[in-house]
Write an enzyme that holds these catalytic residues in place. Structure first.
Site, PDB file in Angstrom:
ATOM      1  N   GLY A  14       0.767  -1.244   0.000  1.00  0.00           N
ATOM      2  CA  GLY A  14       0.000   0.000   0.000  1.00  0.00           C
ATOM      3  C   GLY A  14       0.792   1.285   0.000  1.00  0.00           C
ATOM      4  O   GLY A  14       0.316   2.315   0.466  1.00  0.00           O
ATOM      5  N   SER A  15       2.012   1.277  -0.600  1.00  0.00           N
ATOM      6  CA  SER A  15       2.767   2.537  -0.580  1.00  0.00           C
ATOM      7  C   SER A  15       2.144   3.589  -1.503  1.00  0.00           C
ATOM      8  O   SER A  15       2.164   4.783  -1.180  1.00  0.00           O
ATOM      9  CB  SER A  15       4.240   2.303  -0.928  1.00  0.00           C
ATOM     10  OG  SER A  15       4.422   2.010  -2.289  1.00  0.00           O
ATOM     11  N   ASN A  16       1.592   3.174  -2.627  1.00  0.00           N
ATOM     12  CA  ASN A  16       0.895   4.151  -3.481  1.00  0.00           C
ATOM     13  C   ASN A  16      -0.356   4.679  -2.793  1.00  0.00           C
ATOM     14  O   ASN A  16      -0.684   5.869  -2.913  1.00  0.00           O
ATOM     15  CB  ASN A  16       0.548   3.536  -4.836  1.00  0.00           C
ATOM     16  CG  ASN A  16       1.722   3.589  -5.788  1.00  0.00           C
ATOM     17  OD1 ASN A  16       2.082   4.663  -6.263  1.00  0.00           O
ATOM     18  ND2 ASN A  16       2.347   2.447  -6.038  1.00  0.00           N
ATOM     19  N   ARG A  68     -14.620 -15.229 -10.752  1.00  0.00           N
ATOM     20  CA  ARG A  68     -14.167 -13.833 -10.760  1.00  0.00           C
ATOM     21  C   ARG A  68     -15.337 -12.856 -10.761  1.00  0.00           C
ATOM     22  O   ARG A  68     -15.313 -11.833 -10.091  1.00  0.00           O
ATOM     23  CB  ARG A  68     -13.297 -13.565 -11.994  1.00  0.00           C
ATOM     24  CG  ARG A  68     -11.933 -14.146 -11.870  1.00  0.00           C
ATOM     25  CD  ARG A  68     -11.015 -13.699 -13.004  1.00  0.00           C
ATOM     26  NE  ARG A  68      -9.765 -14.421 -12.919  1.00  0.00           N
ATOM     27  CZ  ARG A  68      -8.760 -14.096 -12.092  1.00  0.00           C
ATOM     28  NH1 ARG A  68      -8.851 -13.034 -11.320  1.00  0.00           N
ATOM     29  NH2 ARG A  68      -7.674 -14.830 -12.061  1.00  0.00           N
ATOM     30  N   MET A  93      -3.936  -6.755  -6.967  1.00  0.00           N
ATOM     31  CA  MET A  93      -3.405  -7.834  -7.805  1.00  0.00           C
ATOM     32  C   MET A  93      -4.512  -8.800  -8.245  1.00  0.00           C
ATOM     33  O   MET A  93      -4.500  -9.986  -7.905  1.00  0.00           O
ATOM     34  CB  MET A  93      -2.303  -8.577  -7.052  1.00  0.00           C
ATOM     35  CG  MET A  93      -1.130  -7.687  -6.651  1.00  0.00           C
ATOM     36  SD  MET A  93      -0.398  -6.826  -8.058  1.00  0.00           S
ATOM     37  CE  MET A  93       0.535  -8.172  -8.757  1.00  0.00           C
ATOM     38  N   ASN A 110      -5.691   3.205 -12.691  1.00  0.00           N
ATOM     39  CA  ASN A 110      -4.677   2.235 -12.276  1.00  0.00           C
ATOM     40  C   ASN A 110      -3.307   2.876 -12.419  1.00  0.00           C
ATOM     41  O   ASN A 110      -3.103   3.746 -13.258  1.00  0.00           O
ATOM     42  CB  ASN A 110      -4.749   0.992 -13.164  1.00  0.00           C
ATOM     43  CG  ASN A 110      -3.745  -0.072 -12.744  1.00  0.00           C
ATOM     44  OD1 ASN A 110      -3.586  -0.362 -11.559  1.00  0.00           O
ATOM     45  ND2 ASN A 110      -3.045  -0.653 -13.711  1.00  0.00           N
ATOM     46  N   HIS A 112       0.661   1.744 -13.198  1.00  0.00           N
ATOM     47  CA  HIS A 112       1.463   0.635 -13.715  1.00  0.00           C
ATOM     48  C   HIS A 112       2.931   1.054 -13.718  1.00  0.00           C
ATOM     49  O   HIS A 112       3.259   2.169 -14.156  1.00  0.00           O
ATOM     50  CB  HIS A 112       1.015   0.280 -15.141  1.00  0.00           C
ATOM     51  CG  HIS A 112       1.816  -0.848 -15.723  1.00  0.00           C
ATOM     52  ND1 HIS A 112       1.663  -2.145 -15.295  1.00  0.00           N
ATOM     53  CD2 HIS A 112       2.784  -0.865 -16.671  1.00  0.00           C
ATOM     54  CE1 HIS A 112       2.514  -2.916 -15.955  1.00  0.00           C
ATOM     55  NE2 HIS A 112       3.201  -2.165 -16.802  1.00  0.00           N
ATOM     56  N   ASP A 148      -3.490  -3.617 -18.380  1.00  0.00           N
ATOM     57  CA  ASP A 148      -2.542  -2.510 -18.477  1.00  0.00           C
ATOM     58  C   ASP A 148      -2.708  -1.712 -19.772  1.00  0.00           C
ATOM     59  O   ASP A 148      -1.729  -1.289 -20.399  1.00  0.00           O
ATOM     60  CB  ASP A 148      -1.091  -3.018 -18.331  1.00  0.00           C
ATOM     61  CG  ASP A 148      -0.870  -3.667 -16.967  1.00  0.00           C
ATOM     62  OD1 ASP A 148      -1.455  -3.182 -15.995  1.00  0.00           O
ATOM     63  OD2 ASP A 148      -0.123  -4.654 -16.891  1.00  0.00           O
ATOM     64  N   ALA A 176       8.878   7.701  -8.179  1.00  0.00           N
ATOM     65  CA  ALA A 176       8.148   8.473  -9.189  1.00  0.00           C
ATOM     66  C   ALA A 176       6.647   8.166  -9.116  1.00  0.00           C
ATOM     67  O   ALA A 176       5.805   9.063  -9.293  1.00  0.00           O
ATOM     68  CB  ALA A 176       8.691   8.150 -10.580  1.00  0.00           C
TER      69      ALA A 176
HETATM   70  C1  GRF Z   1       3.358  -0.648  -7.652  1.00  0.00           C
HETATM   71  O1  GRF Z   1       4.597  -0.784  -8.267  1.00  0.00           O
HETATM   72  C2  GRF Z   1       2.287  -0.404  -8.677  1.00  0.00           C
HETATM   73  O2  GRF Z   1       2.726   0.321  -9.772  1.00  0.00           O
HETATM   74  C3  GRF Z   1       1.928  -1.809  -9.102  1.00  0.00           C
HETATM   75  O3  GRF Z   1       1.995  -2.573  -7.920  1.00  0.00           O
HETATM   76  C4  GRF Z   1       2.896  -1.957  -7.008  1.00  0.00           C
HETATM   77  C5  GRF Z   1       2.133  -1.729  -5.742  1.00  0.00           C
HETATM   78  O4  GRF Z   1       2.935  -1.248  -4.700  1.00  0.00           O
HETATM   79  N1  GRF Z   1       0.636  -1.801  -9.750  1.00  0.00           N
HETATM   80  P1  GRF Z   1       2.240  -0.603  -3.424  1.00  0.00           P
HETATM   81  O5  GRF Z   1       1.298  -1.659  -2.845  1.00  0.00           O
HETATM   82  O6  GRF Z   1       1.523   0.615  -3.841  1.00  0.00           O
HETATM   83  O7  GRF Z   1       3.364  -0.318  -2.464  1.00  0.00           O
END
Ligand code: GRF
Length: 217
Positions: A14-16, A68, A93, A110, A112, A148, A176
């Site tokens: 969950g860093s994003n 699904r 995922m 999303n 990517h 994607d 980034a």
């Molecule tokens: C990130 O690299 C994102 O681009 C990809 O999965 C990764 C998720 O990382 N879709 P986080 O869970 O946000 O740390």
């Protein structure tokens, strides 16, 4: 302007997600309000991190569903019950069914870790090194059925440095990503970015405001 009620979907660290929550916390005029974080996996770090921001969380475990689409329909119903208007996938995922993608068409973003349309799929940093590209980066796009793919809202580029490993390059790209996702969401949720056909324009233009070059370096 009333902020757009937004959910973040996660599966892992969950860093994003954190970068989005921080952007909203630090800017009272941020055009998106995060009302819910949903994980398809119980016990992941992202859930703890969201709770620390005071954002409601939920787990909808995909293993509890026969297929699904039944998972996607349950997820969608949960989001709608919470009044969600926009979804940010952030390390979610799961392959999404066409039903979900169409249902949330132009309302699902999303991120990517590559400059699309190059390096769709997994292991993007290894593949970028193997290909010998000199610039790598990340993309925020609207989700379409093909994995994607979809209209590109914003992209960030970072250099590939000599001696890079997939991990060192991936860390640079991740930095980034953390700049790009809040920027792209700000553009989309505020209405500055608009869709014309399958291309996104920002303030009526095709490029500059949506291109970050080596952010943070
Ligand atoms: C990130 O690299 C994102 O681009 C990809 O999965 C990764 C998720 O990382 N879709 P986080 O869970 O946000 O740390």
């Amino acid at each position: 302007m009333t902020p757009v009620r937004t959910a973040i979907l996660v599966s892992g660290r969950g860093s994003n997600m954190v970068s989005l929550l921080e952007a909203a916390r630090d800017d009272s005029a941020f055009p998106a309000a995060f009302s819910l974080v949903v994980s398809n996996r119980p016990g992941v770090l992202a859930l703890e991190r969201a709770a620390a921001f005071g954002v409601p969380t939920d787990v909808i475990d995909h293993k509890a569903f026969a297929d699904r689409e039944s998972f996607d329909r349950a997820l969608s119903a949960r989001l709608e019950a919470a009044g969600i208007e926009l979804i940010c996938l952030a390390g979610f995922m799961r392959l999404l069914t066409p039903w979900l993608v169409e249902h949330w068409r132009d309302r699902m973003l999303n991120i990517h870790p590559a400059i699309l349309p190059a390096f769709k799929g997994l292991h993007t940093h290894e593949r970028a090194l193997e290909a010998g590209v000199k610039l790598h980066g990340c993309t925020v796009h609207l989700v379409r059925s093909e994995m994607d793919a979809g209209p590109i809202i914003a992209q960030a580029a970072v250099p590939v440095l000599s001696g890079d490993t997939p991990d060192s390059l991936g860390a640079r790209v991740l930095g980034a990503e953390h700049r790009l996702y809040p920027h792209a969401l700000r553009l989309w949720a505020s209405g500055r970015a608009t869709l014309e056909g399958e291309r996104v324009f920002v303030d009526g233009e095709a490029g500059a405001a949506a291109a970050l070059i080596a952010p943070g370096l």
